[in-house]
Design an enzyme around this catalytic site. Structure first.
Site, short mmCIF file in Angstrom:
data_model
loop_
_atom_site.label_atom_id
_atom_site.label_comp_id
_atom_site.label_asym_id
_atom_site.label_seq_id
_atom_site.Cartn_x
_atom_site.Cartn_y
_atom_site.Cartn_z
N GLY A 148 5.95 -1.08 2.61
CA GLY A 148 6.68 -2.33 2.57
C GLY A 148 5.78 -3.48 2.14
N CYS A 149 6.40 -4.61 1.80
CA CYS A 149 5.65 -5.75 1.27
C CYS A 149 4.77 -6.41 2.33
CB CYS A 149 6.61 -6.75 0.65
SG CYS A 149 8.05 -7.16 1.66
N TYR A 150 5.36 -6.76 3.47
CA TYR A 150 4.55 -7.35 4.55
C TYR A 150 3.44 -6.40 5.00
CZ TYR A 150 7.73 -11.34 5.54
OH TYR A 150 8.47 -12.50 5.50
N ALA A 153 0.39 -6.44 2.41
CA ALA A 153 -0.46 -7.62 2.49
C ALA A 153 -1.26 -7.65 3.79
CB ALA A 153 0.39 -8.89 2.36
#
Length: 345
Positions: A148-150, A153
């Site tokens: 996932g994106c979160y 990062a």
């Protein structure tokens, strides 16, 4: 190599098309969309007119397995788990951009996604596709669970500090922000212009689907149960994620010492860039690219390490990372098709 994309009308799919269009080893044979089958792709996305001439198709697993070697799933959650097993059984490799194969714990999947987890034998086959920590396993897998994106990062920001035992792992506070494209292309009051313009709000505190994913990765790295405080926010911009992370340092490290450690840790990973002392990244500096940029500040007054990690949520947070994983799976140079400058301004 011929590939297909399932879920053809979402932002993840159109980003896959953008990068794969110039990939030297891949041709997109089919774009599949249940809601828009029979429709020309350019009718849904006019920016591809005269560039990509393709009619979106209905899904037929048997036919698809004969036509392509790899399938990207740019679908909502709870879709790919019903299709991937049949494709894998027919020898097709799959890269899933949804959350269906990321979690190993069925109870957590039920709690955060609201449905039963995928069949256990396929969950066990799946590899979590964060290239910076899982490259060897990625090479062999038939089911790639794209992060996932979160979590991308956040975990890239934390990983060196965790692996080098530089911080107290029992206290991790994550303050994260995303642009509105993270909500997808479907209509939602939450991202309606008049609701979002000149506004900034927290959402899904304590129940966000990425919480168990972040905790699973960190638990694996620490070899002990890790829990985090995660507060996501949505901000009035189209793309980008900024994850600002606060952890307690175990010693009085200087910012320069920590930057040196991070730069050494990521020296063989082409898409992670660690900024020099006194320089913090912004989302604009990775816009449209597959880079993750990390800035560090050791607050000697409070003993906290502050980590700022930024990505484009649609690229390193989704489609770009999926292509990076494909390159690893097939033994191609990791940056193939992705080696381009961020868009600026």
């Amino acid at each position: 190599m011929d590939v297909a994309i399932i879920g053809g009308t979402g932002y993840g799919a159109v980003e896959l098309l953008r990068f794969l269009h110039n990939h030297p080893h891949v041709e997109v044979k089919k774009v599949i969309s249940h809601s828009n089958s029979g429709t020309d792709l350019a009718e849904v996305y006019p920016h591809v007119v005269d560039i990509i001439d393709m009619e979106m198709a209905e899904l037929d697993v048997d036919t698809l397995a004969e036509e392509v070697e790899l399938v990207f799933f740019a679908t909502p959650s709870n879709v790919s788990k019903n299709v991937i097993p049949a494709l894998v059984d027919k020898g097709v490799r799959c890269i899933d951009l949804s959350g269906d194969f990321r979690l190993r714990d069925g109870e957590k999947y039920q709690a955060y996604y609201g449905e039963e987890i995928a069949p256990r034998e396929y969950i066990e086959k799946a590899v979590y596709g964060l290239p910076e920590i899982n490259k060897q396993a990625i090479k062999q897998t038939s089911i790639l669970a794209n992060p996932g994106c979160y979590p991308t990062a956040t975990t890239l920001g934390l990983m060196p500090a965790f692996d080098k035992d530089l911080v107290d792992r029992s206290s991790v506070i994550i303050d994260a922000k995303t642009g509105v494209s993270g909500a997808g292309r479907s209509l939602s009051l939450n991202v309606h212009f008049s609701e979002m313009n000149e506004n900034f709000k927290a959402y899904n505190i304590g129940v966000h689907k990425h919480i168990p994913e972040i905790e699973q990765i960190l638990t694996d790295r620490a070899n002990k149960d890790i829990q985090v405080i995660f507060t996501p926010h949505i901000v009035p911009m189209t793309r980008g994620i900024m994850s600002t992370i606060y952890v307690d340092m175990k010693d009085n490290y200087s910012t320069k010492q920590l930057i040196d450690t991070y730069q050494t840790y990521y020296q063989d990973h082409p898409f992670v860039r660690v900024r020099k002392e006194g320089v913090l990244p912004s989302t604009r500096e990775v816009y449209g690219s597959n880079y993750c940029d990390i800035g560090l500040y050791a607050d000697e007054r409070t003993g906290k390490l502050i980590i700022v990690s930024v990505i484009d949520n649609l690229v390193k947070g989704a489609s770009g990372q999926a292509i990076q994983n494909m390159n690893i799976m097939y033994g191609w140079e990791e940056k193939t098709g992705l080696d381009q400058l961020p868009i600026y301004p």
